[in-house]
Design an enzyme around this catalytic site. Structure first.
Site, mmCIF file in Angstrom:
data_model
loop_
_atom_site.group_PDB
_atom_site.id
_atom_site.type_symbol
_atom_site.label_atom_id
_atom_site.label_comp_id
_atom_site.label_asym_id
_atom_site.label_seq_id
_atom_site.Cartn_x
_atom_site.Cartn_y
_atom_site.Cartn_z
ATOM 1 C CG ASP A 102 -0.353 -0.155 2.548
ATOM 2 O OD1 ASP A 102 0.861 -0.430 2.619
ATOM 3 O OD2 ASP A 102 -1.058 0.016 3.558
ATOM 4 C CG ASP A 105 6.390 5.670 6.197
ATOM 5 O OD1 ASP A 105 6.458 6.830 5.780
ATOM 6 O OD2 ASP A 105 6.313 5.410 7.418
HETATM 7 P P1 IMP Z 1 7.500 1.095 6.200
HETATM 8 O O1 IMP Z 1 8.032 -0.194 6.668
HETATM 9 O O2 IMP Z 1 7.950 2.250 7.073
HETATM 10 O O3 IMP Z 1 7.761 1.383 4.741
HETATM 11 O O4 IMP Z 1 5.961 1.069 6.459
HETATM 12 C C1 IMP Z 1 5.098 0.495 5.603
HETATM 13 C C2 IMP Z 1 3.762 0.267 6.253
HETATM 14 O O5 IMP Z 1 3.436 1.270 7.221
HETATM 15 C C3 IMP Z 1 2.685 0.373 5.193
HETATM 16 O O6 IMP Z 1 2.467 -0.860 4.570
HETATM 17 C C4 IMP Z 1 1.508 0.825 6.006
HETATM 18 O O7 IMP Z 1 0.838 -0.278 6.556
HETATM 19 C C5 IMP Z 1 2.090 1.631 7.140
HETATM 20 N N1 IMP Z 1 1.977 3.065 6.842
HETATM 21 C C6 IMP Z 1 2.931 3.907 6.397
HETATM 22 N N2 IMP Z 1 2.451 5.152 6.226
HETATM 23 C C7 IMP Z 1 1.142 5.083 6.582
HETATM 24 C C8 IMP Z 1 0.076 6.058 6.583
HETATM 25 O O8 IMP Z 1 0.240 7.227 6.231
HETATM 26 N N3 IMP Z 1 -1.143 5.580 6.958
HETATM 27 C C9 IMP Z 1 -1.373 4.293 7.354
HETATM 28 N N4 IMP Z 1 -0.412 3.366 7.352
HETATM 29 C C10 IMP Z 1 0.847 3.749 6.968
#
Ligand code: IMP
Length: 180
Positions: A102, A105
């Site tokens: 989705d 981040d």
């Molecule tokens: P990462 O490991 O930091 O890249 O985080 C990825 C996961 O964090 C995504 O698959 C989302 O489930 C969650 N995430 C990151 N940003 C958001 C946001 O703005 N809203 C809700 N979930 C988020």
């Protein structure tokens, strides 16, 4: 625990998402043309609506599988430590695989899932993310296809939650806290 009061400001409309998915599906079809069967791997839970819409736009034989990795929980901060809560059902060896996320981040979740998948020796491994937050990246990961660049804001809707709410919104919006 009660959630603080907030409103959701519309960021990307349902119509804009649908149009973008049509274009992305064409590019994915071109990349995987001739594949015997594409394994589309969704990262639960945020990708469930995106993956449903994407596979229905693909004129390719597809198989769908899911992985669940731990992420935010009920907080708004991304964790570095990623745990696999639900593993794939199918065998990935020698298969063409498309991982559907989705939001990228910090990138830790996608990096971890890709390591897991690479170890299973797929023939081809590609990634697509509906939203990309490049300003928040802590890894050198980038998806092969991106739906939309996203500002450094907390977003919800179209499968994406805040504390398990707002997943069913047809559009993507940003969460803005209001004084209660
Ligand atoms: P990462 O490991 O930091 O890249 O985080 C990825 C996961 O964090 C995504 O698959 C989302 O489930 C969650 N995430 C990151 N940003 C958001 C946001 O703005 N809203 C809700 N979930 C988020």
């Amino acid at each position: 625990m009660p959630q603080p009061a907030y409103v959701i400001d519309r960021l990307i409309s349902a119509k804009t998402i649908a149009a973008r998915i049509e274009t992305l599906a064409q590019e994915i079809e071109a990349e995987f043309a001739g594949t015997e069967k594409l394994v589309v791997v969704g990262l639960l839970r945020g990708s469930f609506i995106f993956i449903a819409d994407l596979v229905r736009e693909l004129s390719l034989p597809v198989e769908v599988d899911f992985v669940e990795a731990s992420s935010y929980g009920n907080a708004m901060q991304s964790g570095r430590e990623v745990r696999i809560l639900k593993d794939l059902q199918g065998d990935m060896a020698g298969r063409d695989v498309l991982v559907v996320e989705d939001i990228v981040d910090t990138g830790h979740t996608l990096a971890h899932v890709l390591d897991l998948l690479r170890a299973r020796r797929p023939a081809r491994l590609k990634t697509i993310a509906l939203l990309d937050k490049p300003s928040r990246r802590e890894t050198d990961i980038s998806a092969d296809w991106i739906g939309f660049d996203c500002p450094d804001a907390f977003v919800v809707g179209y499968g994406i939650d805040y504390a398990q709410r707002n997943r069913a919104l047809p559009y993507i919006g940003t969460v803005r806290f209001t004084a209660s």
